[in-house]
Scaffold this motif. Sequence first.
Motif, PDB file in Angstrom:
ATOM      1  N   SER A  61      -7.376   0.594   4.939  1.00  0.00           N
ATOM      2  CA  SER A  61      -5.978   0.159   4.850  1.00  0.00           C
ATOM      3  C   SER A  61      -5.284   0.245   6.209  1.00  0.00           C
ATOM      4  CB  SER A  61      -5.235   1.002   3.813  1.00  0.00           C
ATOM      5  OG  SER A  61      -5.288   2.370   4.176  1.00  0.00           O
ATOM      6  N   ILE A  62      -5.850   1.075   7.075  1.00  0.00           N
ATOM      7  CA  ILE A  62      -5.321   1.247   8.444  1.00  0.00           C
ATOM      8  C   ILE A  62      -6.514   1.292   9.376  1.00  0.00           C
ATOM      9  CG2 ILE A  62      -4.058   2.812  10.017  1.00  0.00           C
ATOM     10  CD1 ILE A  62      -2.809   4.071   7.436  1.00  0.00           C
TER      11      ILE A  62
ATOM     12  N   ARG B 154      -4.733   3.164  13.769  1.00  0.00           N
ATOM     13  CA  ARG B 154      -3.270   3.272  13.647  1.00  0.00           C
ATOM     14  C   ARG B 154      -2.571   1.901  13.568  1.00  0.00           C
ATOM     15  NH1 ARG B 154      -1.282   7.664  12.866  1.00  0.00           N
ATOM     16  NH2 ARG B 154       0.860   7.043  13.294  1.00  0.00           N
TER      17      ARG B 154
ATOM     18  N   PRO C 163      -1.887  -1.217  10.865  1.00  0.00           N
ATOM     19  CA  PRO C 163      -2.036  -1.503   9.433  1.00  0.00           C
ATOM     20  C   PRO C 163      -2.937  -2.715   9.200  1.00  0.00           C
ATOM     21  CG  PRO C 163       0.132  -2.213  10.220  1.00  0.00           C
ATOM     22  CD  PRO C 163      -0.514  -1.469  11.344  1.00  0.00           C
TER      23      PRO C 163
ATOM     24  N   ASN D  51     -10.498  -0.385  -0.606  1.00  0.00           N
ATOM     25  CA  ASN D  51     -10.294   0.338   0.648  1.00  0.00           C
ATOM     26  C   ASN D  51     -10.615   1.816   0.436  1.00  0.00           C
ATOM     27  OD1 ASN D  51      -7.911   1.577  -0.488  1.00  0.00           O
ATOM     28  ND2 ASN D  51      -6.946  -0.455  -0.249  1.00  0.00           N
TER      29      ASN D  51
ATOM     30  N   ARG E 239      -8.694   4.169  -0.108  1.00  0.00           N
ATOM     31  CA  ARG E 239      -7.818   4.838  -1.071  1.00  0.00           C
ATOM     32  C   ARG E 239      -8.246   4.561  -2.508  1.00  0.00           C
ATOM     33  NH1 ARG E 239      -2.303   5.280   1.413  1.00  0.00           N
ATOM     34  NH2 ARG E 239      -2.718   5.053   3.620  1.00  0.00           N
TER      35      ARG E 239
ATOM     36  N   ILE F 171       0.628   0.238  -1.681  1.00  0.00           N
ATOM     37  CA  ILE F 171      -0.176   0.586  -0.499  1.00  0.00           C
ATOM     38  C   ILE F 171       0.506   0.060   0.756  1.00  0.00           C
ATOM     39  CG2 ILE F 171      -2.379   0.366   0.710  1.00  0.00           C
ATOM     40  CD1 ILE F 171      -3.806   0.130  -1.773  1.00  0.00           C
ATOM     41  N   TYR F 172       0.970  -1.167   0.645  1.00  0.00           N
ATOM     42  CA  TYR F 172       1.633  -1.769   1.802  1.00  0.00           C
ATOM     43  C   TYR F 172       2.769  -0.878   2.300  1.00  0.00           C
ATOM     44  CZ  TYR F 172       4.970  -4.659   4.309  1.00  0.00           C
ATOM     45  OH  TYR F 172       5.852  -5.115   5.240  1.00  0.00           O
TER      46      TYR F 172
ATOM     47  N   GLU G 167       3.291   2.358   1.668  1.00  0.00           N
ATOM     48  CA  GLU G 167       2.778   3.655   2.168  1.00  0.00           C
ATOM     49  C   GLU G 167       2.254   3.531   3.591  1.00  0.00           C
ATOM     50  OE1 GLU G 167      -0.113   5.757  -0.239  1.00  0.00           O
ATOM     51  OE2 GLU G 167       1.011   5.167  -2.051  1.00  0.00           O
ATOM     52  N   VAL G 168       1.484   2.474   3.807  1.00  0.00           N
ATOM     53  CA  VAL G 168       0.896   2.252   5.133  1.00  0.00           C
ATOM     54  C   VAL G 168       1.993   2.021   6.165  1.00  0.00           C
ATOM     55  CG1 VAL G 168      -0.466   0.599   6.498  1.00  0.00           C
ATOM     56  CG2 VAL G 168      -1.345   1.457   4.309  1.00  0.00           C
ATOM     57  N   GLU G 169       2.988   1.268   5.755  1.00  0.00           N
ATOM     58  CA  GLU G 169       4.112   0.992   6.654  1.00  0.00           C
ATOM     59  C   GLU G 169       4.814   2.296   7.048  1.00  0.00           C
ATOM     60  OE1 GLU G 169       7.420  -1.075   5.001  1.00  0.00           O
ATOM     61  OE2 GLU G 169       7.747  -2.291   6.799  1.00  0.00           O
TER      62      GLU G 169
END
Lengths: 472, 472
Positions: free
Chosen positions: B373-374, B377, B379, B400, B402, B430-431, B433-435
């Motif tokens: 997902s990343i 560092r 995204p 992914n 996660r 997820i988007y 969280e990743v952000e």
Amino acid sequence: MNKVFTSIEKLFERIDVRNGMRISFHHHLRNGDLVVKHVVGAMSRLGIKNIKLSATSLMPCHDFLIDFIRDGTIVSLETSGLRGSLGEFVSRGEGYLEYPVIFRSHGGRARAISDGEAPVDIAFIAASSADIYGNATGMSGLNSFGSIGYGIWEAQNAKKVVIVTDNLVQGVLENISICQSQVDAILVVPSIGDSSKLKFGALVSKSDPITKVIARNVIAFLAKSGVDLDNASIQLGSGGISLETTKYLIDYLKESGKRIKFAIGGVTPELVRALEYGYIQSLLDVQSFDASVSKSLLRNSRHHEIDVNTYANPQNDSCAVNFLDIAILSALEIDVNWNVNVLTGSNGKFMGAIGGHQDVAEGSKLTIIVSPSIRERIPVVVKEVTTRVTDGKYVDVWINERGIVLKEEHNVYKKNLIDAGIPVLDMEEIYKEVEKLVGHAQRPRYKEKVVALVQDRTGCTKVKINEREVIK
Amino acid sequence: MNKVFTSIEKLFERIDVRNGMRISFHHHLRNGDLVVKHVVGAMSRLGIKNIKLSATSLMPCHDFLIDFIRDGTIVSLETSGLRGSLGEFVSRGEGYLEYPVIFRSHGGRARAISDGEAPVDIAFIAASSADIYGNATGMSGLNSFGSIGYGIWEAQNAKKVVIVTDNLVQGVLENISICQSQVDAILVVPSIGDSSKLKFGALVSKSDPITKVIARNVIAFLAKSGVDLDNASIQLGSGGISLETTKYLIDYLKESGKRIKFAIGGVTPELVRALEYGYIQSLLDVQSFDASVSKSLLRNSRHHEIDVNTYANPQNDSCAVNFLDIAILSALEIDVNWNVNVLTGSNGKFMGAIGGHQDVAEGSKLTIIVSPSIRERIPVVVKEVTTRVTDGKYVDVWINERGIVLKEEHNVYKKNLIDAGIPVLDMEEIYKEVEKLVGHAQRPRYKEKVVALVQDRTGCTKVKINEREVIK
């Protein structure tokens, strides 16, 4: 995505079979084929009319076509050969066939189906194994028949391609000859035929004394004339004498230590053995002359399945016949101008096939015709062949039971042969001697209607064959 | 009849190389290729201009092309991938390339060279072995690279075909991939490259902890979701995670007793072993991902070399991707609408290739994207991908580190997964969280000039890529 059909009616619907289409078949199953009957029979049953049937060759097992010509299903035939009752039917011009039969060599046909002269609407391709995706071959399955070389080219050129098989594989087929990309549908039938009937007619080896003498003369020529056999490429034709010559040649290769670079042509079990022993380095196989040859195609990477375009298409500069050093071909008649007839008897009856004759003769550096000078009290050497299939300009040597006949331009070999005690003869003299012995052959009497055309490789009509008067 | 050349100048004369032609190359040798340099270098030396270069892909070993773009030899590039200095050069729109680079998938390119959109004037096809007649392969010879699947289709479609080899065989080649009928000339060079450099970039397997977790999640999904894996057909893509997943999948097949009907794609030694053990019944190989794979192609009749038309041409209903049940594909970015980018980084740099991504995603019944997902560092999951290569509508699952992200229509799998204790996640969540974790990726700043176009499989331009402003 399902391409598999068990009902021919549903298949015809899906691929949109229509009146007037040109459909094609290969003759790898030779006299054991059932696929033509299956397809044309269904067309007749369903009332489909005016079909043009294009086959690589037709055998006595296709005599049933007479019925489907009579009922209007078939209006035209294109083939490299014709025999049996169907030949007689055509020959007598019974008024059913709308168009003259067109005879083409294998190379000429490869050209005609790709260059727009005779495009195929639907190719029905017999395969002894196929998978659900459309991949197909003639090398495996109960009715394996070896190379599917004519079918490969049809699959690449026909508008629609139907594989007809009696052995459907659920996963991906091993040893694929025709790729799924080229296949629109697979028709599963109970039987595509009987591949044990592959050996028929011109493929039955002869071993009568005259044949043996001719075969020996060929070997004498190859051994003593000064022809460069070692590392040469060679085509050995069908016909009893060619087949017998193959056996003698293999013995000669063994003894002499000479090796053949590649051999093309109908591949026989004898050629396969010669490949295995290393006397022949590679085999190019457009058609196998025995079902057992499949095993070699499957396991020997020097035994290549080639398509008919690669074999003999005159529009393909790289076709294999163009790389031939020596060809050994048969004849029904040869005339004093070296023209050769392999299609009709002296009586005009259809009893043979052009096959690759024109292609190989033109492509090969040295073309040797093998035949007796007299066959069943009928002269083989004549003033003018009944049907001029292969032009004399492409023929170099005629070897018969009497000795070797050389074209003038090959007189370089003459001294060597005479020094070795091998009889070198003159064409005109043999012609006269034979005439004295058995007289002229009775020539056919022709009527007005043209029943067949013989093309050269490029598609020009070289011979028109008229309706034959039946001699009682 | 001689088709063999050792002088590239004489070859160019014979095949009539002219300014403005489109020439093509395959990338089976990947980063070990020397053939592009050999040919384009000679063109530059001889003053040939305005060449359109169409390659199946371009690697860092092709960075030298910058010089030949600068000197006017090359005016246009068509490829499935771009990287390294050449990618940077294109990206900065230095004004030398007259036309935007056109990116196509492998299937899209197969279509474009056969349907008239981008016909090839001369195909230069690297072959690790060829014979004097023109037969060629990548399976044998010092630099064997396995399948020559892209080259087969080029040979069938280009106006002129030149085989470039460093291993010329005097007799008929064993194991022929490209037939002499399609070949106009053979150019013999000291070296076609170095096939040990095949393993490059996306083909280097990763085994970091994140990769392992993702691979385990894929197996968990296949084992527990209710997806029907047994007897399925599958494509395993390139990219470190796909490659690692292959290993895990094979272990799972072994344990579970489930079997794969056929696997397509870049064929790795792992897939070859799975074929040999019977876990996979057939392999369809358009490109081999390791030189050692050649041995399997040579000896295993269930390991099939297929051409790119049979792999993925959208105009070929029978292409293999249309028969896929499951595909596992990589991503550089995936967005909340499931669109996938495999071509550029978030910074807009060219750093990948479309490859078969669009083809496989569209053809396969179930398309699984695997990625973290990343990444460093940055995204991977974004609001909108930088370059929309594959449409979200063809993607079904994202796996992914996660857990599993399912499209709504696949909620049938959700309960099974949750019951098995496997995390099922929501794309939007997820988007976000990743952000929260790493912020937005720095987006590229574009200028006015269009430097590249990304096509879909049918040839429509889906994305225009503009000149990128260099961020210091």
